[in-house]
Write a protein that holds these residues in place. Sequence first.
Motif, PDB file in Angstrom:
ATOM      1  N   SER A  44      -3.865 -80.412  44.242  1.00  0.00           N
ATOM      2  CA  SER A  44      -2.843 -81.349  45.079  1.00  0.00           C
ATOM      3  C   SER A  44      -2.279 -81.768  43.137  1.00  0.00           C
ATOM      4  N   LEU A  45      -0.579 -82.062  42.745  1.00  0.00           N
ATOM      5  CA  LEU A  45      -0.210 -82.122  41.814  1.00  0.00           C
ATOM      6  C   LEU A  45      -0.795 -83.583  41.544  1.00  0.00           C
ATOM      7  N   ASP A  46      -1.442 -84.307  41.554  1.00  0.00           N
ATOM      8  CA  ASP A  46      -2.163 -85.973  41.374  1.00  0.00           C
ATOM      9  C   ASP A  46      -3.192 -86.693  41.211  1.00  0.00           C
ATOM     10  N   GLN A  47      -4.246 -85.830  42.602  1.00  0.00           N
ATOM     11  CA  GLN A  47      -4.993 -86.894  42.571  1.00  0.00           C
ATOM     12  C   GLN A  47      -6.387 -86.270  42.166  1.00  0.00           C
TER      13      GLN A  47
END
Lengths: 221, 221, 221, 221, 221, 221
Positions: free
Chosen positions: E43-46
């Motif tokens: 994931s790029l943000d989690q």
Amino acid sequence: MQALVVAPHPDDDVIGCGGSILHHIRSGHRVTAVYMTSGEAGSLDQPKEELRRIREAEAGEAASLMGFDDLIFLRNADGYLSINPENVTSLTRLIRAKRPEIIYFPHAGEGCRDHRITHEICAEALKRARGPWFQECPGEPWSVENVLCYEVWTPIAEISYAEDISDCIELKLKALRCHRSQLASIPYDEAVRGLNRYRGVMTGRGNHCECFQVLNIGKVY
Amino acid sequence: MQALVVAPHPDDDVIGCGGSILHHIRSGHRVTAVYMTSGEAGSLDQPKEELRRIREAEAGEAASLMGFDDLIFLRNADGYLSINPENVTSLTRLIRAKRPEIIYFPHAGEGCRDHRITHEICAEALKRARGPWFQECPGEPWSVENVLCYEVWTPIAEISYAEDISDCIELKLKALRCHRSQLASIPYDEAVRGLNRYRGVMTGRGNHCECFQVLNIGKVY
Amino acid sequence: MQALVVAPHPDDDVIGCGGSILHHIRSGHRVTAVYMTSGEAGSLDQPKEELRRIREAEAGEAASLMGFDDLIFLRNADGYLSINPENVTSLTRLIRAKRPEIIYFPHAGEGCRDHRITHEICAEALKRARGPWFQECPGEPWSVENVLCYEVWTPIAEISYAEDISDCIELKLKALRCHRSQLASIPYDEAVRGLNRYRGVMTGRGNHCECFQVLNIGKVY
Amino acid sequence: MQALVVAPHPDDDVIGCGGSILHHIRSGHRVTAVYMTSGEAGSLDQPKEELRRIREAEAGEAASLMGFDDLIFLRNADGYLSINPENVTSLTRLIRAKRPEIIYFPHAGEGCRDHRITHEICAEALKRARGPWFQECPGEPWSVENVLCYEVWTPIAEISYAEDISDCIELKLKALRCHRSQLASIPYDEAVRGLNRYRGVMTGRGNHCECFQVLNIGKVY
Amino acid sequence: MQALVVAPHPDDDVIGCGGSILHHIRSGHRVTAVYMTSGEAGSLDQPKEELRRIREAEAGEAASLMGFDDLIFLRNADGYLSINPENVTSLTRLIRAKRPEIIYFPHAGEGCRDHRITHEICAEALKRARGPWFQECPGEPWSVENVLCYEVWTPIAEISYAEDISDCIELKLKALRCHRSQLASIPYDEAVRGLNRYRGVMTGRGNHCECFQVLNIGKVY
Amino acid sequence: MQALVVAPHPDDDVIGCGGSILHHIRSGHRVTAVYMTSGEAGSLDQPKEELRRIREAEAGEAASLMGFDDLIFLRNADGYLSINPENVTSLTRLIRAKRPEIIYFPHAGEGCRDHRITHEICAEALKRARGPWFQECPGEPWSVENVLCYEVWTPIAEISYAEDISDCIELKLKALRCHRSQLASIPYDEAVRGLNRYRGVMTGRGNHCECFQVLNIGKVY
């Protein structure tokens, strides 16, 4: 632009690069398809001569649906293709005559022997066509800039180009279904839709993609 | 257009694709060179810290002569490069930050281990940069369209692209000769001129050529 | 000592191992060159029969300049070499008749098909010549101790022997230039000088080197 | 002449090239054996420290029987060998210090990982030792002329040298049996006799043969 | 029967051999899944810690749906898997403890590095587990009879076994969809359905097939 | 169960899988052996016609000793086997006629050309036999479930199945010795005993083992 598509049997062109052919047509390019054999071994009971006639007609129908009509049938014996002087010379002549900017043929790792032999014939013809050699192949030397290998029976291990064919997958499959004699026993259309979907998702390049191994490229940017 | 050149040591960039770099510069493209190590092992007596300083300066001089000044030194230990998290992450970050359309790095079959490791790091970073993964590498996912591998110690067995550098071979060699610390003991300039001439004649693409293996291409025609 | 050099076409022997041939001559060894084809496809307009005659004469001239005169022309069709019984048998006979201690032929990875086929024919003939088999090849079984493969169109990926030919590079190139019919259109002499210089510098074995892949060796020390 | 034998574990040297070692000794050459690990993982119950001591003693006994006493134990953890800076540097130093004319180590295709890693370390050290690089490895640059890879767990696919050890097979096996801790559970002596007999018959080079892949050779004739 | 499935990340097990797992369950076999990493880079943000927790829960949910609950999370850093002593030892221990008759892991040609490393770790652990070696891995030596490698990102070039999963393809896809965190951005379910359909048609073994490369087999008939 | 064994020459069947044949016989399976050539090149003086007669008789004697009598001699020219339509068709017909559950033939990496060609012919025939194609090969399509490749001149690099033949090694060797015309000059029996012993010890699967590469398997558990 002239594109040349070389297929071991009628239907391999549509399976391997039908979407790319459609893109060439849409861009106004000329497309020529060469069939090394006419696929007459593809039945257990139909007489070969009859099946050859049927399959050539199916190829014509599929081409017509896709928008081109330049088909060349070399009529080698299906299943017994060999890299003999006639085939190498025929392809070399064709390349010098058609002067294509791009060529499509099966990749070297295909499990089916006719496909591998087609690959070898094309790879050899490309080398011959480009130099001051082989006068039995008339015309000026010609170097094909873009050489792409497609996948049919064996997926390519290391793909180097993905063409997004999401906009024409249905038309590709419709063209494939013209090969009624073959799809009667094997649902190639579902296999191809499956592979093209898998390739699209895994490369992230589109819903449905055709994947290729690039043997040569003329211009990078 | 942004081009990214990844080199195991200073001078590999010029040897492998110096002519192509010059073509990018001439076309007004941005060029960034990344040096995995600063080549400080390249001497039997010069203190490593000093040689690192010298070789980085030589790289700067060569770049300046070629017309670019964006150099990044990752300063891994020369001769002991490894595909560790730091290196993979650094390259992935760089790709997402620079968003290059084209990348150059050594081909997978190089005999020198630092070159092979550089190849692996780059190949891996390219895959990571393109998807919704690895948040430790900030920026949007970025897919590098054109991936070219160059040759230094081991010639590529199956080349898929030749760049005609006849118009800039002398400038390329002049840039290579900036790496004085290395050419003092080994005449790399003559080796490179020899290989580029051999490639030019045998491919028939120009007097002097740089040859590449294309791992990926963004657009074929 | 008897050295046997097998070449797909006249000039491949000089390109691939001309310097090594000169060293054999200088050492008083006997050298025999076998040409699988006479290279008559190497022109776009000269009648093949005429070109065959010319190229055989050029081969004779080059050999004479190098100092040997034992040339055998097998006269297969240039470009259409095949690993058929005649060729395998011819080579096996030759090996049993000449009983060479060393043999040179193209390496297996050459891009040109005639070169790869020559490799296969030689590799097979070597196995046959050594055992109590194949009475159609008269003479005692003979095992060639030293088997070296040379490079022409495709550089060898993993070289296992480098011969320093710095002392005779100019004579080698002079011999190569005897192949006037070929060098008229392609400057092979400059390609070869380039490759041999590159090999010399990168292996550190001399100014100019010929590199080989060793398939077999008879004595290590 | 100085011969260097590199073994992943004690006993691999005898298995892979014990007969060749005996020939070196008989010819009055110096032999040095380097053991990457001391094989202390080779038991299910014996404490590792104790087994290391035993196996080093067994190696000494075997060497003594064969007629040399220059043994170097690098004592990496058995089963966990890695191509790290220490190992690459150790080998490079050794090569520059011992200046061997010939080196033996496992071939690249071995199924056992410690063997493959040993191969990579040696191949890398050979490249480093020969140039004006890596001052952390004192001594003059040294190029090992003859590089032979031996077989233990996985037979070599394409052998390039066979050493006839018929005259010393029994002494080789006697030396192998010094490794009592290992032969207690696995009859390596019978495996080796079997492989050496198979190799001898199939190559036709002697009753019992050790087979090698030649990576480099210094002089062909 | 005990089956062991080793996956680089949660969801690779279902993608590669979910149908085969379902067949094991249906036959009353025990199934254990080992996850080398918990896929927290996906994931790029989690935040990674959170995603690890989520993905382990998703894996549990998928397993539960398929009918097994023996899941082992080794929690290596996602994207940075390495073949270090800990991983090799963990797998060897597991094999000696679980004593599986069959093991599944990624094939050696996968384009994703974590997959290739998983392959190497498993291949190495299998060799270690079977002999009287490595006391740090308690238990009796155990030889896994049936070793199958599955495909995820890169299709296998030469398949040696096809499992017809037509009877459970929908349940397999349902299990795959438990990996909501991943399928949110990439429709792996459609990719897998596509590949399994392609495999089924082209092998002629069923509507949907999972294909494998067999590294070892215990009994042929 | 029907087993089909394809051998390039009489005696290759016994060398490569004689123990496995004996196990099939013992289990009450039918065994058919197909000899691509009759090995008439295997002498330097005996007239070929006479040697063919002798070797076919020796094959019959060996088969009889092993307990089967279904031998098919295709009588291709020994040493000149080629993958032509006749051979591919013959094998395909045989497969459709005999409907074997298991087939044995040489592995793809054999150094002897006749062995490699036999491999290719069999691999191709297997693909053809299984689909609705090639009516010149009468009978229903038949898919051979278990495809095993054996080793003769070149050991298999990555074995995937080992058959413990300790219980019948002596009978296998006795059958091999029926090939008196061959063993007169070369002690193949000792070579085979050596290789089978080596394989047994190194795989840990028995005193003497025959090892195979599994190309396809019908059922895993």
